[in-house]
Every structure is written in structure tokens, then in C-alpha cells.
Design an enzyme around this catalytic site. Structure first.
Site, short mmCIF file in Angstrom:
data_model
loop_
_atom_site.label_atom_id
_atom_site.label_comp_id
_atom_site.label_asym_id
_atom_site.label_seq_id
_atom_site.Cartn_x
_atom_site.Cartn_y
_atom_site.Cartn_z
N GLU B 63 -13.74 47.46 -13.97
CA GLU B 63 -13.05 47.91 -15.18
C GLU B 63 -13.43 47.02 -16.36
OE1 GLU B 63 -9.03 47.59 -13.80
OE2 GLU B 63 -9.48 48.98 -12.17
N LEU B 92 -10.28 53.59 -13.89
CA LEU B 92 -9.35 52.48 -13.60
C LEU B 92 -8.73 52.71 -12.23
CD1 LEU B 92 -6.87 51.28 -16.34
CD2 LEU B 92 -6.62 50.78 -13.92
N GLU B 94 -8.81 50.50 -8.43
CA GLU B 94 -9.42 49.41 -7.65
C GLU B 94 -9.87 49.87 -6.28
OE1 GLU B 94 -6.64 49.22 -9.41
OE2 GLU B 94 -7.19 47.78 -10.97
N GLN B 116 -10.05 42.97 -11.91
CA GLN B 116 -9.79 42.34 -13.20
C GLN B 116 -8.88 41.10 -13.09
OE1 GLN B 116 -8.13 44.81 -16.59
NE2 GLN B 116 -10.30 44.60 -17.07
N PHE B 117 -7.85 41.18 -12.28
CA PHE B 117 -6.97 40.05 -12.00
C PHE B 117 -6.62 40.10 -10.51
CE2 PHE B 117 -6.31 40.33 -16.55
CZ PHE B 117 -6.14 39.01 -16.95
N ASP B 118 -6.27 38.93 -9.96
CA ASP B 118 -5.89 38.80 -8.55
C ASP B 118 -4.98 39.91 -8.06
OD1 ASP B 118 -3.53 37.71 -10.00
OD2 ASP B 118 -4.79 35.92 -10.15
N PHE B 120 -4.26 42.69 -9.31
CA PHE B 120 -4.76 44.05 -9.52
C PHE B 120 -5.61 44.51 -8.34
CE2 PHE B 120 -4.82 43.92 -14.49
CZ PHE B 120 -3.52 43.47 -14.49
N TYR B 122 -4.70 44.45 -5.26
CA TYR B 122 -3.92 44.91 -4.11
C TYR B 122 -4.07 46.40 -3.81
CZ TYR B 122 -1.92 40.21 -4.53
OH TYR B 122 -1.76 38.85 -4.62
N PRO B 123 -4.23 47.28 -4.80
CA PRO B 123 -4.48 48.68 -4.43
C PRO B 123 -5.77 48.86 -3.60
CG PRO B 123 -3.88 48.53 -6.74
CD PRO B 123 -4.09 47.12 -6.25
N HIS B 163 -0.54 38.45 -12.96
CA HIS B 163 -1.83 37.99 -13.49
C HIS B 163 -2.22 36.62 -12.97
CE1 HIS B 163 -1.18 41.28 -16.29
NE2 HIS B 163 -2.40 41.12 -16.77
#
Lengths: 405, 370
Positions: B63, B92, B94, B116-118, B120, B122-123, B163
């Protein structure tokens, strides 16, 4: 790009073929892009449940939904695979009862979908099956016993995906659709004309990965045919609890791709619709979605009790729609199949069943050290330690067996 | 009773796939222009660009990685240099990003994807755990999955919720994933190149608070070294590093905690205590040899990690060191970790993060004789 997407960047449009299926339909029939993308108003059916070819006007000839009858050789090949597939389903179910396999999710009743999925692809194309699609995997050319390794219990998959261009069967729902999208994307970047056919069931359309796979394939304009076998139940949960869309094929239009629904027990219609979908994908029309209406005649697996959630009358209704008997009637009526031909095909199916019985009947020794061999390309120091520990345990076990006190 | 400690003395030689690409990489490396002040972000960016130059099958996607260059600018300029077929934005999603990468890796590519972030990521957990980690195993090694999942992780940047997670333990617990986390600018270049060369999937955990840390490094020289190592079949992959030598106790840290451990060691030195700092670098595979050699030498250890301590990588390190170095230990191993609470809001994070004082307190608890 003429499929939907008025937001598509102009430079992207220039890379795409000048003419795609949607724009051709717009030009040829004067219908809108949305009308092209929406499935035909009925399930495409070419041979009815009595084995009769439907009148031309009824067999999928709406503007944008025209399907020619597949060639005779293709129909005969399909029939042979149908008979083999049914025999495989019944043989494997028997092997589970005999304790030779842990479980077998039978596709009895869905063989037409299985066979058409494999036969519509060329050698260089990829198939991404679900756990219920062993018959499709075999029809694609994978050794029957290797196909069953996952259910026999000696390893989680028994065949080489790259050699056969068949993804491994897996139990998480819908995840394999994204793998199919990735394979298609890589092939497209290299300029290859590979098509991917990615299969899932009706329950799987509720999963997030279904949405992500369709959306990715559409956005990247990839040659993927999504093939949904709607067999009406996700274990015990009926379709009405999965979706209230007009049909699962209608979901396609939301992603900007064409959808079609087809009689999933009519192998003639399935071949016609899937052949065309594969051809369009190969020519650069982007992804397509085909929903087949079929029925799982047996329980989800041997652990399931289907009488708890569905009526015998419903099962009987689908028995009358059997994909094999109708095809036999049709081919016999056309003079393409006689008793000799039918006997030869039955004998071939019996050979495959024998191969399964023999292959799954023998106890293949397992190698305990294989546990550590395939975790990483090169084992980590930790895995080497654990491997040595197991080797030591086994050596001590062997020596104590040799010299009993 | 004598100690029965074993460590593997074999260097990890998992670089076979890199050898073929070495020549191309070496050719693109120009004359060294000497060390310059470089940020970790720049080193990672250069590693990606160099890998893409060296091997046309390396792809970058995720992303905002295209024209924006990623929210942390790690992919800056890649689309401009290599075109949108080599570095591109995805929808968008993951799970879609990772799942598509699985298929691309199955079909001859080496995808490097950005979460993009840790939190994020999880999906995508299902794809990572069920497929990325297991494809090689399920196919009895017939299918290799050379892909890198870059995860900007951990806190210290004043980020809002979701985040700042330290998610490395989830991945380290999953068999089949390598887990790397660099702490220095030079390592971030070296380790990302090694991760991309790996024939196995790598979770590449980037300590986001260190993105703007600077070191004097020569990126061209690092590129040349990488090419030479790849050609020679040698690599530092899977090895820990002695970040600061010392004699009295060992601080074992990784990723975002390494600079904190070094600061604690510097403070302790002023008080006359010599602390050795080990930078773990590679969580999977784990370098027992380097870590245990240090602890056997010093006899005391503190493990430092920003993640929650309970059921974590830090628990694992303590257990491994205890099993291998028990008879050398003068005191129980201590841990300094984040509390077992959800990562706090920005105004509270400095209470949560393991700091120099907390580390020095733990060192003081190591049963010193005077």
C-alpha cells in the site's frame, strides 16, 4: 479498458488490448457494459436432465451470452472423465470406511464441475483446487494415489504443484484464490499467456480472501477464471445464510468483471461456458466469474450427518439431475457412444479404482527425519539439534528391540 | 559435574540462490566513494534498489509504495526507476498482498511486500501462518517461497493505536518463517539483501523508531561486499553480532532495543562496569553460539526487548541461555521488557518502553559480590 472503470488512468488503458469482451458486446449487440457483465437471466443449460439438447433459443444465446456446442471429441473425453470421477469418489469413500484414509470430501454429484474445470485448461495453465476437488486434480493428470496422499495421512500434499501446474489442496477456505491471482500476475508480467482457473465453494464466497482475490484480479486485469461450485451447503449451513445476492455470479459485476451462472450438472454447458471464459481471459479480457449450480449428494465428509440439515426429498430431486446419466443418454442419442464404448470407459474407471485400492492399501513407510528436511531450504542449527535428538531416540529404541532383557 | 553445553559451530551457508545473481550485482557497483552519514531508511531503500537491479524477478508491492514511496519512504523512487510493473501499489488489503505474493513466488518471482504498520499485518496472518510458512514443507521442498514481508514494527515514535505493536513473537513461533530484525544502518542494508536472496520466506522486522537514525556507512561498499559474499557463498545470515565488547555481564537485545542497551552499557562503563552487548539480528534462525559464548564469558545476562515479556522471544532467549549456560551463571538471567499491556497511547509510551535506567536496575540485581 472498457470494463467499468471510468476511473482508470489513461496510460493504463493504452497497455490493454484495443478490444475486449465487454466492448465487443457493446459493439456487436448494442448492450451496455453492465448488461454484458451481468450473468444471463437463467442458468446456462445445453443438455437438460433428460439428456436432451435444448432448443437453440434456450441454451445461452442471449446477446453477450452465446455459447457454441463443444466438439464431439471434447464431449466424449468429458464423459470418460465423469465415469472415472464417479468411480474415484465411490472408491475413496469406501477406503475411508475401511480405515485406509483419514477422511475424503466426496464430490459425488459434482463430477461435471470437476471434469470441466480440468478439461477447459491448456497444458501451460494452472488449476487451484479446494480440498473437495480431487477428481479435478486427477483429471488434470496428477497420479491418483499422489492426489490422495493428503487424505491418507503420510504428508500434507502428495504432488508437485509446479510440475502439474496444480496448486496444492488445502483446507483453509478461499486462500488459494489469491495464490492463483499471484501465479497469473507473475505470468502476465513475463508476457506469458497462462490462464489460472481458481475453484471455491459457495461458503467460501463469504470469506474476506474471496473479495480480495476478485478485486486484485480485476484491478490488475489478470487472466483468472474464478469457478464457484455452488453445492448449496457449507457443511450444514445453506446458501441463504451465506448470501442474499441474486446469485453468486452477480457478485462479479461489483468487481468490474463478467459473471455467468451455469447448470453445474450439465457438463456440456460447463465446458461451453468455461472454454469461453478461459479463451477470453487468455485474450486479455481480464478475470471472469462462473457460478455452477450443483449439489453435494453425500455428506460434507464422513464426520458429517447430512440428515440433520437437509430433507431426503431434496436429495432425491437432485438425484434426477445426475450429471453422468444425462450425458450418457445424450451421447447415446447422438450416436457418439455405444455399448462397446461404454464398456471400455467403465473398464478404464475400474483400472483407476484398482490403482487407488492398491496404492492406498499398502503401508508406505514414513521417514521420521523427513520432519526436519522440509522446514527451510537449509535446516537451522536448532532443527539440526532436534533431528539429532530424534535420531538418537530411534537408535536407542532399535537397539533395545534387538537385545531384549 | 561438568557442563554439557553444545552449540552449533557451523556457519549458516544458506546463500546458494544468491550466487547466480552475484555477478550482475557486482557489475552495477561503482567505485566506492567513502562513508557518508546515511539513515536506516536510505539504507533499506538502497538495498531494495540494488536487489531490483541485480535480479529482474525481484518485485516490490504494497500500500502506498508507488509514487508516494511508502509512508516511511522506504520504497522512494523505485517506481520511477524500475517502472510500475516492478514496484506498484495494490488495493488496500493485506491478505491480498501476501496471498498474491505467495502465488507470484510459486511462479518464479521474488516478491518483497510491505505491511504498512505492524498491526496492519494481522489481516494477513492467515496467509502468513497457513501458507507462507508451510508451502515448502507441505510440498516436501518441491516449492520454494522466496519472499520477504517487510514489517515496520515497535514503538517510540508517538504513534496512535495499532501503529506500534511488537509482533515478532507471533512470527518466530511459526515454524517455516525466518525472522530478521536489524538494529544498525549497515545491517539494515546487509540483512535486507540477504533476506531477498533467501530461498525461504523472511519476516523482515524494521524498527521504525530507528528509520531516521544515522551512521557513517559506505552503501556502495556494502553492495560490493554483498556481491562478493554471494559469489563466494558466504553470508552473515543467521548470525548475532557483538555490538559492544565487555567482561562483566551480557546485555542481549535486538532491533529497537539495541541502541538502548548500548546506551545502558555506556552509562555502566562510567560506573566502572563492563557490559557486553549482543545484537541478536536474526531471531529465526537463532545464533545460540554467539549469545552463549558471551554469557559463558561474563556469567551474567539481561535480555532486553520492547515486546511484552510473557510468552515472547525474550522468554525463549532466557530459556535457551539457561539450558546451555547454567553452570556458568553467577545469577539468574533477568529480563527487561515491555509490560504485558496493550501498547500504550503516545503520552504513556515512555513508561512502557524498556529504558536505560530499567536496564541498569536489572544489571544491579545480578548478585554482584560487593
Amino acid at each position: 479498458m472498457t470494463i467499468s472503470a471510468d476511473h482508470t488512468a489513461p496510460d493504463q488503458a493504452q497497455r490493454l488490448p484495443a478490444e475486449d469482451a465487454a466492448s465487443e458486446a457493446v459493439r456487436k449487440f448494442g448492450i451496455t457494459v453492465e448488461d454484458y457483465m451481468l450473468p444471463a437471466r437463467h442458468q446456462i443449460q445445453m443438455v437438460d436432465q433428460d439428456g436432451q439438447l435444448k432448443a437453440e433459443g434456450e441454451q445461452g444465446t442471449e446477446p453477450g451470452h452465446e455459447y457454441p456446442l463443444p466438439a464431439d471429441e471434447e464431449l466424449l473425453a468429458a464423459y470418460e472423465q465423469l465415469v472415472v470421477g464417479r468411480r474415484v469418489n465411490d472408491q475413496n469413500s469406501a477406503l475411508v470406511r475401511q480405515g485406509r484414509m483419514a477422511v475424503y470430501p466426496s464430490s459425488h454429484g459434482q463430477e461435471a464441475c470437476q471434469v470441466a474445470a480440468a478439461l477447459c485448461l491448456s497444458d501451460g495453465d494452472w488449476l487451484f483446487p479446494t480440498y473437495r476437488d480431487a477428481v479435478a486434480v486427477m483429471a488434470r493428470g496428477v497420479d491418483p494415489v499422489e492426489t490422495m496422499t493428503i487424505f491418507r495421512g503420510d504428508w500434507h500434499s502428495g504432488y508437485d504443484p509446479a510440475r502439474h501446474k496444480v496448486g496444492i489442496q488445502c483446507t483453509p477456505l478461499t486462500t488459494q484464490l489469491l495464490h492463483g491471482v499471484g501465479v497469473a500476475h507473475a505470468a502476465k508480467l513475463r508476457g506469458e499467456d497462462t490462464v489460472v482457473l481458481a475453484m471455491c465453494g459457495d461458503g467460501a464466497t463469504s470469506e474476506g480472501d474471496f473479495h480480495e482475490a476478485l478485486n486484485f484480479a480485476a484491478v490488475f486485469h489478470l487472466p483468472v477464471v474464478f469457478f464457484v461450485q455452488n453445492n448449496k451447503y457449507a457443511i450444514s449451513v445453506p446458501l441463504a445464510h451465506q448470501s442474499v445476492a441474486p446469485s453468486l455470479a452477480h457478485k462479479a459485476v461489483g468487481y468490474g468483471m463478467a459473471g455467468e451462472r451455469v447448470d453445474g450438472n450439465d457438463v456440456v454447458a460447463l465446458l461451453a461456458v468455461l472454454d469461453r471464459a478461459v479463451k477470453l481471459a487468455r485474450e486479455g479480457s481480464g478475470p471472469l466469474l462462473v457460478e455452477a449450480h450443483t449439489y453435494r449428494m453425500q455428506a460434507h465428509t464422513n464426520a458429517d450427518d447430512a440428515t440433520r440439515y437437509r430433507q431426503d426429498s431434496e436429495v432425491a430431486e437432485w438425484l434426477a439431475k445426475d450429471p453422468i446419466s444425462r450425458m450418457k443418454t445424450y451421447l447415446t442419442g447422438r450416436g457418439l457412444l455405444d455399448d462397446d464404448g461404454a464398456a471400455r470407459i467403465a473398464a478404464h474407471a475400474e483400472d483407476v479404482a484398482t490403482q487407488l485400492r492398491e496404492g492406498l492399501g499398502e503401508d508406505v513407510p514414513v521417514d521420521p527425519q523427513e520432519l526436519f528436511r522440509h522446514v527451510f531450504s537449509v535446516p537451522t542449527p536448532q532443527l539440526k539439534e532436534q533431528s539429532a535428538m530424534l535420531a538418537d531416540e530411534l537408535a536407542r529404541e532399535a537397539s533395545s528391540e534387538e537385545s531384549p532383557k | 559435574m561438568s557442563p554439557t553445553i553444545t552449540t552449533s559451530s557451523e556457519a549458516n551457508g544458506n546463500v546458494s540462490a544468491a550466487t547466480a545473481r552475484a555477478a550482475a550485482s557486482a557489475a552495477s557497483v561503482a567505485e566506492a566513494s567513502g562513508p557518508q552519514a546515511v539513515t536506516m531508511a536510505k539504507a533499506l531503500n538502497t538495498a531494495l534498489a540494488d536487489a531490483m537491479h541485480a535480479d529482474p524477478s525481484v518485485l516490490v508491492f504494497g500500500e502506498d509504495v508507488g509514487l508516494l514511496g511508502g509512508v516511511f519512504r522506504i520504497t522512494d523512487g523505485l517506481t520511477r526507476t524500475f517502472g510500475e510493473q516492478r514496484c506498484f501499489d495494490t488495493p488496500l488489503a493485506e491478505s491480498g498482498i501476501v496471498g498474491m505474493a505467495v502465488g507470484m513466488a510459486m511462479n518464479g518471482m521474488r516478491p518483497v511486500v510491505e505491511m504498512q504498520f505492524d498491526a496492519f499485518a494481522y489481516p494477513a496472518f492467515q496467509q502468513i501462518v497457513s501458507h507462507v510458512a508451510k508451502m515448502h514443507n507441505r510440498t516436501r521442498g518441491l516449492v520454494k517461497l522466496p519472499m520477504v514481508i517487510r514489517v515496520p514494527y515497535a514503538g517510540g515514535i508517538g504513534g496512535v493505536e495499532h501503529h506500534c505493536d511488537s509482533s515478532e513473537s507471533y512470527y518466530a513461533h511459526t515454524a517455516g518463517l525466518k525472522v530478521f530484525t536489524p538494529a544498525t544502518v549497515a545491517d539494515s542494508y546487509r540483512m535486507l539483501r540477504e533476506a531477498i536472496d533467501s530461498d525461504d520466506p523472511v519476516m523482515f522486522m524494521e524498527p521504525k523508531k530507528l528509520y531516521w537514525s544515522k551512521d557513517l556507512v559506505d552503501l556502495e561498499d556494502l553492495g560490493a561486499q554483498h556481491a562478493a559474499n554471494a559469489a563466494a557463498g558466504t553470508s552473515s545470515e543467521g548470525r548475532a553480532a557483538v555490538a559492544r565488547p565487555g567482561t562483566d555481564a551480557t546485555l542481549i537485545a535486538y532491533g529497537p532495543s539495541v541502541p538502548t542497551a548500548l546506551a545502558a552499557a555506556a552509562a555502566a562503563a562510567e560506573e566502572g562496569r563492563s557490559l557486553e552487548v549482543i545484537d541478536v539480528r536474526s531471531i529465526v534462525p537463532f545464533d545460540d553460539e554467539t549469545v552463549c559464548a558471551s554469557v559463558r564469558k561474563t556469567g551474567r545476562a539481561v535480555v532486553i526487548a520492547e515486546a511484552h515479556g510473557f510468552a515472547s522471544v525474550s522468554s525463549e532467549i532466557v530459556a535457551r541461555v539457561q539450558e546451555r549456560c547454567f553452570h556458568y551463571l553467577a545469577a539468574p538471567i533477568r529480563r527487561v521488557t515491555g509490560f504485558d499491556v496493550p501498547y500504550p497511547a503516545p503520552k504513556l509510551e515512555h513508561y512502557y518502553l524498556p529504558g536505560v535506567d530499567r536496564i541498569l536496575d536489572a544489571v544491579d540485581d545480578l548478585q554482584w559480590e560487593n
